[in-house]
Write a protein that holds these residues in place. Structure first.
Motif, mmCIF file in Angstrom:
data_model
loop_
_atom_site.group_PDB
_atom_site.id
_atom_site.type_symbol
_atom_site.label_atom_id
_atom_site.label_comp_id
_atom_site.label_asym_id
_atom_site.label_seq_id
_atom_site.Cartn_x
_atom_site.Cartn_y
_atom_site.Cartn_z
ATOM 1 N N ASP A 55 0.832 -1.206 0.000
ATOM 2 C CA ASP A 55 0.000 0.000 0.000
ATOM 3 C C ASP A 55 0.867 1.257 0.000
ATOM 4 O OD1 ASP A 55 -2.248 1.630 0.083
ATOM 5 O OD2 ASP A 55 -2.510 1.451 2.245
ATOM 6 N N PRO A 56 1.708 1.420 -1.011
ATOM 7 C CA PRO A 56 2.661 2.543 -1.002
ATOM 8 C C PRO A 56 2.019 3.919 -0.984
ATOM 9 C CG PRO A 56 2.652 1.425 -3.131
ATOM 10 C CD PRO A 56 1.865 0.567 -2.210
ATOM 11 N N ASP A 57 0.795 4.042 -1.500
ATOM 12 C CA ASP A 57 0.149 5.350 -1.532
ATOM 13 C C ASP A 57 -0.641 5.652 -0.264
ATOM 14 O OD1 ASP A 57 1.105 5.822 -4.106
ATOM 15 O OD2 ASP A 57 -0.592 4.784 -5.021
ATOM 16 N N GLY A 58 -0.764 4.664 0.612
ATOM 17 C CA GLY A 58 -1.478 4.863 1.865
ATOM 18 C C GLY A 58 -0.664 4.316 3.022
ATOM 19 N N SER A 59 -1.331 4.063 4.138
ATOM 20 C CA SER A 59 -0.706 3.395 5.291
ATOM 21 C C SER A 59 0.455 4.161 5.891
ATOM 22 C CB SER A 59 -0.264 1.962 4.927
ATOM 23 O OG SER A 59 -1.357 1.185 4.515
ATOM 24 N N ALA A 60 0.457 5.475 5.774
ATOM 25 C CA ALA A 60 1.502 6.263 6.433
ATOM 26 C C ALA A 60 1.407 6.063 7.949
ATOM 27 C CB ALA A 60 1.356 7.735 6.087
ATOM 28 N N GLN A 61 2.563 6.078 8.589
ATOM 29 C CA GLN A 61 2.612 5.886 10.037
ATOM 30 C C GLN A 61 3.226 7.114 10.704
ATOM 31 O OE1 GLN A 61 3.969 1.997 11.445
ATOM 32 N NE2 GLN A 61 3.618 1.110 9.427
ATOM 33 N N PRO A 62 2.928 7.291 12.002
ATOM 34 C CA PRO A 62 2.178 6.444 12.923
ATOM 35 C C PRO A 62 0.696 6.306 12.542
ATOM 36 C CG PRO A 62 3.569 7.977 14.132
ATOM 37 C CD PRO A 62 3.582 8.411 12.700
ATOM 38 N N LEU A 63 0.167 5.084 12.760
ATOM 39 C CA LEU A 63 -1.243 4.799 12.557
ATOM 40 C C LEU A 63 -1.982 5.063 13.856
ATOM 41 C CD1 LEU A 63 -0.833 1.441 10.639
ATOM 42 C CD2 LEU A 63 -1.854 3.505 9.672
ATOM 43 N N GLY A 64 -3.202 5.608 13.740
ATOM 44 C CA GLY A 64 -3.899 5.954 14.969
ATOM 45 C C GLY A 64 -5.364 5.584 14.974
ATOM 46 N N ASP A 65 -5.910 5.531 16.162
ATOM 47 C CA ASP A 65 -7.339 5.347 16.391
ATOM 48 C C ASP A 65 -7.756 6.405 17.401
ATOM 49 O OD1 ASP A 65 -9.856 3.504 16.226
ATOM 50 O OD2 ASP A 65 -9.507 3.806 18.375
ATOM 51 N N GLU A 66 -8.484 7.409 16.935
ATOM 52 C CA GLU A 66 -8.796 8.548 17.799
ATOM 53 C C GLU A 66 -9.658 8.184 19.010
ATOM 54 O OE1 GLU A 66 -7.296 11.250 17.742
ATOM 55 O OE2 GLU A 66 -6.274 10.947 15.830
ATOM 56 N N PRO A 67 -10.742 7.374 18.835
ATOM 57 C CA PRO A 67 -11.571 7.084 20.018
ATOM 58 C C PRO A 67 -10.789 6.459 21.178
ATOM 59 C CG PRO A 67 -12.720 6.439 18.018
ATOM 60 C CD PRO A 67 -11.322 6.792 17.615
ATOM 61 N N SER A 68 -9.802 5.604 20.839
ATOM 62 C CA SER A 68 -9.044 4.926 21.900
ATOM 63 C C SER A 68 -7.746 5.642 22.244
ATOM 64 C CB SER A 68 -8.724 3.497 21.470
ATOM 65 O OG SER A 68 -7.851 3.498 20.353
ATOM 66 N N ARG A 69 -7.440 6.717 21.496
ATOM 67 C CA ARG A 69 -6.194 7.465 21.718
ATOM 68 C C ARG A 69 -4.977 6.534 21.654
ATOM 69 N NH1 ARG A 69 -9.501 8.951 25.758
ATOM 70 N NH2 ARG A 69 -8.154 8.177 27.439
ATOM 71 N N THR A 70 -4.976 5.676 20.617
ATOM 72 C CA THR A 70 -3.913 4.693 20.438
ATOM 73 C C THR A 70 -3.141 4.999 19.157
ATOM 74 O OG1 THR A 70 -5.254 3.019 21.552
ATOM 75 C CG2 THR A 70 -3.407 2.220 20.238
ATOM 76 N N ALA A 89 -13.063 -6.971 10.152
ATOM 77 C CA ALA A 89 -14.269 -6.259 9.709
ATOM 78 C C ALA A 89 -15.528 -6.980 10.166
ATOM 79 C CB ALA A 89 -14.258 -6.113 8.192
ATOM 80 N N GLU A 90 -15.485 -8.308 10.103
ATOM 81 C CA GLU A 90 -16.659 -9.096 10.501
ATOM 82 C C GLU A 90 -16.926 -9.025 11.997
ATOM 83 O OE1 GLU A 90 -15.605 -12.902 9.008
ATOM 84 O OE2 GLU A 90 -16.285 -12.500 6.948
ATOM 85 N N THR A 91 -15.911 -8.673 12.773
ATOM 86 C CA THR A 91 -16.092 -8.581 14.231
ATOM 87 C C THR A 91 -16.174 -7.128 14.708
ATOM 88 O OG1 THR A 91 -13.681 -8.750 14.540
ATOM 89 C CG2 THR A 91 -14.971 -10.796 14.659
ATOM 90 N N GLY A 92 -16.404 -6.206 13.762
ATOM 91 C CA GLY A 92 -16.629 -4.821 14.134
ATOM 92 C C GLY A 92 -15.393 -3.978 14.311
ATOM 93 N N HIS A 93 -14.271 -4.399 13.730
ATOM 94 C CA HIS A 93 -13.024 -3.634 13.841
ATOM 95 C C HIS A 93 -12.409 -3.452 12.455
ATOM 96 C CE1 HIS A 93 -12.733 -3.791 18.278
ATOM 97 N NE2 HIS A 93 -13.392 -4.932 18.133
ATOM 98 N N PRO A 94 -13.088 -2.750 11.570
ATOM 99 C CA PRO A 94 -12.594 -2.620 10.192
ATOM 100 C C PRO A 94 -11.325 -1.772 10.104
ATOM 101 C CG PRO A 94 -14.442 -1.140 10.564
ATOM 102 C CD PRO A 94 -14.336 -2.000 11.790
ATOM 103 N N CYS A 95 -10.471 -2.144 9.145
ATOM 104 C CA CYS A 95 -9.262 -1.354 8.875
ATOM 105 C C CYS A 95 -9.601 -0.224 7.915
ATOM 106 C CB CYS A 95 -8.186 -2.244 8.259
ATOM 107 S SG CYS A 95 -7.509 -3.486 9.385
ATOM 108 N N ARG A 96 -8.885 0.864 8.011
ATOM 109 C CA ARG A 96 -9.134 2.029 7.174
ATOM 110 C C ARG A 96 -8.106 2.164 6.059
ATOM 111 N NH1 ARG A 96 -9.976 5.780 12.536
ATOM 112 N NH2 ARG A 96 -11.949 4.827 13.223
ATOM 113 N N THR A 97 -7.029 1.402 6.138
ATOM 114 C CA THR A 97 -6.001 1.419 5.093
ATOM 115 C C THR A 97 -6.008 0.081 4.368
ATOM 116 O OG1 THR A 97 -4.242 0.511 6.497
ATOM 117 C CG2 THR A 97 -4.584 2.904 6.561
ATOM 118 N N ARG A 98 -5.224 -0.008 3.289
ATOM 119 C CA ARG A 98 -5.107 -1.267 2.545
ATOM 120 C C ARG A 98 -3.816 -2.000 2.892
ATOM 121 N NH1 ARG A 98 -4.212 -0.866 -2.368
ATOM 122 N NH2 ARG A 98 -3.658 1.342 -2.515
ATOM 123 N N GLY A 99 -3.074 -1.518 3.871
ATOM 124 C CA GLY A 99 -1.804 -2.126 4.214
ATOM 125 C C GLY A 99 -1.917 -3.221 5.252
ATOM 126 N N ASP A 100 -0.760 -3.735 5.646
ATOM 127 C CA ASP A 100 -0.712 -4.848 6.607
ATOM 128 C C ASP A 100 -0.533 -4.371 8.046
ATOM 129 O OD1 ASP A 100 1.994 -4.169 5.513
ATOM 130 O OD2 ASP A 100 2.624 -5.509 7.117
#
Length: 633
Positions: A55-70, A89-100
């Motif tokens: 995912d060279p055009d996405g997945s820039a880091q640091p990766l974050g989750d605002e609600p959990s402040r992680t 995704a099926e368990t309610g935790h979808p990823c927002r990027t296409r990276g690993d």
């Protein structure tokens, strides 16, 4: 493969500037982008330099989750990430990027520290949990990716390279007890050559918070007991064929997952079984280009065999010819990049191998390291296999142990012999090839440190559950994997990283290990064929000359056989690098070099390791300005 840096303090005061110098040092590891995040309360800062492979055009880091402040920064790769993304995704935790990398963040938010059970790959990451005010960092199971840390002035620092920690202001001091352990066995799994700078051991995670800094194990190698092996041995004749099929399938899966990348893929290819099997499998999944190191010394040059293998598999092959001048010009750079000692010239060869791969436009490569550890390919492991299966071999070994004891076996060998009833062959070889010959070169002060060091007892104490009831071969393989392997063979990661190349290692896949470990002892070698399981599992994919070839490690021409290289070393040892070396006595080293230069070139190879150790410790001392630090275990 990227660079990560993190700082944690229980007090406020951190900012993005706190990691600026470290980020500059880590730039070669991640030349494609960078990012820094600091917690609002100033207690944590995370930095990342990116090598964009997935995912060279996405997945820039640091990766974050605002609600959990992680926030998370990661180095390496998480394999099978597409399937895990779907599950998340099926368990309610979808990823927002296409990276690993994001799967580590989402799994943590769902499962906490148990997320590590789901992660598969070669990785090191650090994660700040803003809810718990806790830093969580982990390293992969086999230790392919580095993760160093140190505490100073109420702050915890962690990074992908020691150089990055030094850039944060930590002092560069020798841990002489750690180097003594290296001469005896290997660096302890949680130490480095730098006093006060430690490693998160393979298969472990670190927690830092209000309760201090602690390290915990989440995975370990676990070989079958002799009773379990005997039960498998007595199964039907179809058991072996089933095992071969599972090994083949496991290797294919490990390779397939590592071919997933959004950039062109290179492969290391030698003349051996491991890299040939890996390339054959990789070529079934995508287009690959192979690279082979070549030497003028025909006895060590595997490039003709590799070229024929590549032609048979229908993949391009690039020949990288190295000369003595190349080794002389790149010796210092290799040692500085690796941040550890080299004991033969193949470290320089690896450094230049990755440089050539990078110059050809590749960021990601597959390599065949690990086949000998999984399938007991090294001659020393074959000796331990014989001890496991042959009463006569055990009797001969006991005679050798008595002779060694009569000459005064050092405490670290006596502790292993007392605990296991035998000595792993690789450990005995290290004593005779490295430790014993080194004694005449040592400074008296370091000789005292060495005499008070026992590198083996702590590891034996920590490993009771994995050693008790196992065959000598499996005890030897386990101790090797916990000591020598992550500190030396996998030390090549830093040499690859210096050129912005991520090298993926399919044989170090814990699912493949779980399959390979179940083989009865009689399957490791059959009809005089070593690594029988691997050869038989992929026999139809290999050229006959590779399939039938003897085991030969990757060795570069010895430095000591070349008068020009020896002259370079002699000149180096005439200056302050050796004068300030706290381990080796300058006069003794110069006598050794003069003696070598007086000998015919073909009679010098036995001193290669000694000369490499002297050079490496001298270069480390000079390059990093290392002073004398720790001397305690």
């Amino acid at each position: 493969m990227c660079g990560i840096i993190g700082i944690f303090t229980r007090e406020a005061g951190l900012s993005a500037e706190s990691v600026a110098a470290a980020m500059a040092v880590l730039r070669p590891r991640g030349p494609d982008g960078s990012g820094v995040w600091c917690s609002p309360d100033g207690r944590a800062v995370l930095g990342h330099t990116r090598l964009a492979v997935v995912d060279p055009d996405g997945s820039a880091q640091p990766l974050g989750d605002e609600p959990s402040r992680t926030r998370l920064v990661a180095n390496g790769e998480f394999y099978d990430y597409r399937r895990i993304r779907t599950e998340l995704a099926e368990t309610g935790h979808p990823c927002r990027t296409r990276g690993d990398s994001e799967i580590a963040l989402r799994l943590y938010l769902r499962d906490g520290h148990r997320a590590l059970r789901k992660l598969r790959g070669e990785f090191a990451f650090a994660l700040w949990d803003g809810r718990r005010k806790e830093l969580f960092a982990a390293r992969d199971r086999f230790g392919v990716k580095p993760l160093y840390y140190a505490e100073q002035g109420g702050r915890l620092y962690l990074a992908s390279e020691i150089k990055a920690l030094l850039a944060c202001g930590l002092a560069a001091r020798w841990d002489l007890a750690a180097y003594a352990a290296h001469l005896q066995m290997a660096l302890p799994p949680d130490r480095t050559l730098f006093d006060g700078i430690r490693q998160v051991p393979p298969g472990c995670y670190l927690l830092a918070g209000g309760g201090g800094v602690t390290v915990h194990r989440y995975w370990d190698l676990d070989y079958p007991t002799t009773a379990e092996l005997t039960a498998v041995e007595h199964e039907s004749s179809t058991a072996l064929s089933g095992h071969l099929a599972r090994v083949r399938s496991g290797l294919d899966e490990a390779v397939r997952l590592r071919t997933i990348a959004d950039v062109p893929l290179a492969c290391h290819l030698s003349g051996g079984v491991d890299s040939s099997a890996m390339v054959a499998s990789a070529a079934d999944h995508r287009e690959v280009t192979t690279f082979t190191v070549a030497f003028a010394d025909t006895a060590l040059d595997e490039s003709p065999v590799a070229a024929r293998t590549a032609a048979r598999l229908g993949v391009p092959n690039h020949r990288i010819e190295l000369t003595p001048a190349d080794f002389a010009e790149n010796l210092v750079a290799t040692i500085r990049a690796g941040e550890m000692v080299q004991e033969n010239a193949h470290g320089v060869a690896r450094y230049l191998h990755s440089a050539a791969i990078s110059a050809s436009g590749f960021k990601a490569a597959l390599a065949g390291e690990g086949g000998d550890e999984l399938f007991a390919g090294y001659p020393q492991f074959q000796q331990d296999l014989a001890l496991s299966r042959s009463p006569k071999a055990r009797d001969r070994a006991r005679t050798g142990y008595r002779k060694l004891a009569a000459f005064g076996a050092p405490p670290h060998l006596r502790s292993v012999l007392d605990r296991l009833g035998f000595l792993p062959s690789w450990l005995t070889q290290r004593h005779f090839a490295v430790l014993a010959p080194s004694r005449s070169l040592l400074r008296p002060e370091f000789a005292e440190v060495l005499a008070g060091t026992d590198a083996c007892t702590p590891l034996l104490d920590q490993s009771r559950h994995q050693l008790d009831g196992r065959a000598p071969l499996h005890q030897s393989l386990y101790l090797f994997a916990k000591s020598w392997l992550p500190n030396y063979i996998l030390g090549a990661e830093r040499l690859d990283a210096a050129h912005g190349v991520e090298v993926r290692l399919p044989f170090f896949d814990h699912h493949l290990f779980a399959t390979a470990r179940t083989a009865p002892l009689s399957w490791y070698t059959r009809a005089g064929t070593t690594k029988y399981v691997l050869r038989a599992a992929v026999h139809d994919r290999l050229p006959g000359e590779v399939r039938a070839g003897d085991k030969r490690g990757f060795f570069a021409p010895p430095l000591v056989r070349d008068d020009g290289l020896l002259a370079v070393v002699r000149e180096m040892c005439a200056g302050p690098a050796l004068r300030d070396n706290p381990v080796y006595h300058p006069a003794a080293v110069r006598r050794l070099l003069d003696e070598l230069l007086a000998r015919p070139a073909d009679q010098r190879a036995g001193s290669e390791r000694l000369v490499q150790l002297v050079v490496a410790t001298s270069v480390l001392t000079a390059e990093f300005g290392m002073t004398v630090g720790g001397v305690t275990g």
